[in-house]
Design a protein around this motif. Structure first.
Motif, PDB file in Angstrom:
ATOM      1  N   UNK A  24       0.557  -1.333   0.027  1.00  0.00           N
ATOM      2  CA  UNK A  24      -0.146  -0.028  -0.054  1.00  0.00           C
ATOM      3  C   UNK A  24       0.787   1.188  -0.176  1.00  0.00           C
ATOM      4  N   UNK A  25       0.425   2.212  -0.506  1.00  0.00           N
ATOM      5  CA  UNK A  25       0.965   3.697  -0.845  1.00  0.00           C
ATOM      6  C   UNK A  25       0.939   4.338   0.796  1.00  0.00           C
ATOM      7  N   UNK A  26       1.842   5.139   0.928  1.00  0.00           N
ATOM      8  CA  UNK A  26       2.025   5.835   2.084  1.00  0.00           C
ATOM      9  C   UNK A  26       0.626   6.720   2.540  1.00  0.00           C
ATOM     10  N   UNK A  27       0.208   7.262   1.497  1.00  0.00           N
ATOM     11  CA  UNK A  27      -0.959   7.865   1.530  1.00  0.00           C
ATOM     12  C   UNK A  27      -2.009   6.882   2.269  1.00  0.00           C
ATOM     13  N   UNK A  29      -1.663   4.035   3.713  1.00  0.00           N
ATOM     14  CA  UNK A  29      -1.350   3.949   5.250  1.00  0.00           C
ATOM     15  C   UNK A  29      -1.814   4.972   6.111  1.00  0.00           C
ATOM     16  N   UNK A  30      -1.145   6.272   5.695  1.00  0.00           N
ATOM     17  CA  UNK A  30      -1.676   7.160   6.567  1.00  0.00           C
ATOM     18  C   UNK A  30      -3.311   7.486   6.850  1.00  0.00           C
ATOM     19  N   UNK A  31      -4.033   7.367   5.904  1.00  0.00           N
ATOM     20  CA  UNK A  31      -5.677   7.624   5.771  1.00  0.00           C
ATOM     21  C   UNK A  31      -6.054   6.473   6.684  1.00  0.00           C
ATOM     22  N   UNK A  32      -5.545   5.040   6.491  1.00  0.00           N
ATOM     23  CA  UNK A  32      -5.999   4.031   7.323  1.00  0.00           C
ATOM     24  C   UNK A  32      -5.780   4.408   8.941  1.00  0.00           C
ATOM     25  N   UNK A  33      -4.402   4.654   9.198  1.00  0.00           N
ATOM     26  CA  UNK A  33      -4.192   5.138  10.633  1.00  0.00           C
ATOM     27  C   UNK A  33      -5.041   6.186  11.263  1.00  0.00           C
ATOM     28  N   UNK A  34      -5.354   7.298  10.253  1.00  0.00           N
ATOM     29  CA  UNK A  34      -6.164   8.307  10.808  1.00  0.00           C
ATOM     30  C   UNK A  34      -7.616   7.941  11.007  1.00  0.00           C
ATOM     31  N   UNK A  35      -8.058   7.028  10.278  1.00  0.00           N
ATOM     32  CA  UNK A  35      -9.405   6.595  10.505  1.00  0.00           C
ATOM     33  C   UNK A  35      -9.445   5.859  11.889  1.00  0.00           C
ATOM     34  N   UNK A  36      -8.455   5.107  12.329  1.00  0.00           N
ATOM     35  CA  UNK A  36      -8.429   4.401  13.257  1.00  0.00           C
ATOM     36  C   UNK A  36      -8.381   4.912  14.694  1.00  0.00           C
ATOM     37  N   UNK A  37      -7.766   6.029  14.674  1.00  0.00           N
ATOM     38  CA  UNK A  37      -7.498   7.116  15.701  1.00  0.00           C
ATOM     39  C   UNK A  37      -9.115   7.652  16.324  1.00  0.00           C
TER      40      UNK A  37
END
Length: 158
Positions: A24-27, A29-37
């Motif tokens: 997966x691209x960096x963006x 991964x970032x979006x997935x992490x931001x949604x999990x917070x």
């Protein structure tokens, strides 16, 4: 035997493509992490030095709110706010704690409230609500963050 080992080597190099998975691209991964917070909660609530000794998260939070409410009531009780507005028994105060440990207080009034001189009450509160002990800011993922909450402060203690 030579052909057999050569065949195995060629097979190993060709089989690597079957194990290749798309990264997966960096963006993404970032979006997935931001949604999990959970942005509505912090890992550690703000705290005073006296409350840091308490172990449980909820007990430490209760200690902080109780200690802060008592300090505000003590500082306001010595003023003329109760005599100026005898019908005013409780005031809502919005407390903001910044990452640099600075505290800001703002009184909240009902929208239809015209009976109170907001400027006068605000100036009294700003003058009285100074000199608080050092507060540790809230922590979210190891980083100090800004927090806001509304405290009901009772003006008349009988």
């Amino acid at each position: 035997m030579k052909y057999y080992s050569l065949f195995l080597v060629i097979l190993c190099f060709n089989s690597c493509q079957y194990f290749d998975k798309p990264v997966p691209s960096e963006k993404e991964l970032l979006q997935k992490e931001l949604k999990s917070i959970n942005w509505k909660e912090v890992d550690e609530y703000p705290s005073f030095v006296d409350c840091n000794k308490i172990e449980g998260k909820t007990e430490r939070q209760q200690c902080f709110f109780q200690f802060l409410t008592e300090l505000i009531q003590e500082k306001i009780r010595i003023d003329t706010l109760g005599t100026l507005y005898p019908e005013l028994d409780t005031i809502q105060v919005k407390v903001t704690i910044f990452p640099n440990s600075r505290i800001q207080f703002e009184p909240l009034f009902p929208k239809d409230s015209v009976a109170y001189d907001r400027v006068k009450i605000d100036s009294i509160l700003r003058k009285r609500l100074v000199g608080f002990p050092k507060v540790s800011p809230a922590i979210k993922r190891g980083i100090p963050v800004k927090t806001q909450f509304v405290l009901p402060v009772i003006l008349k203690m009988e």
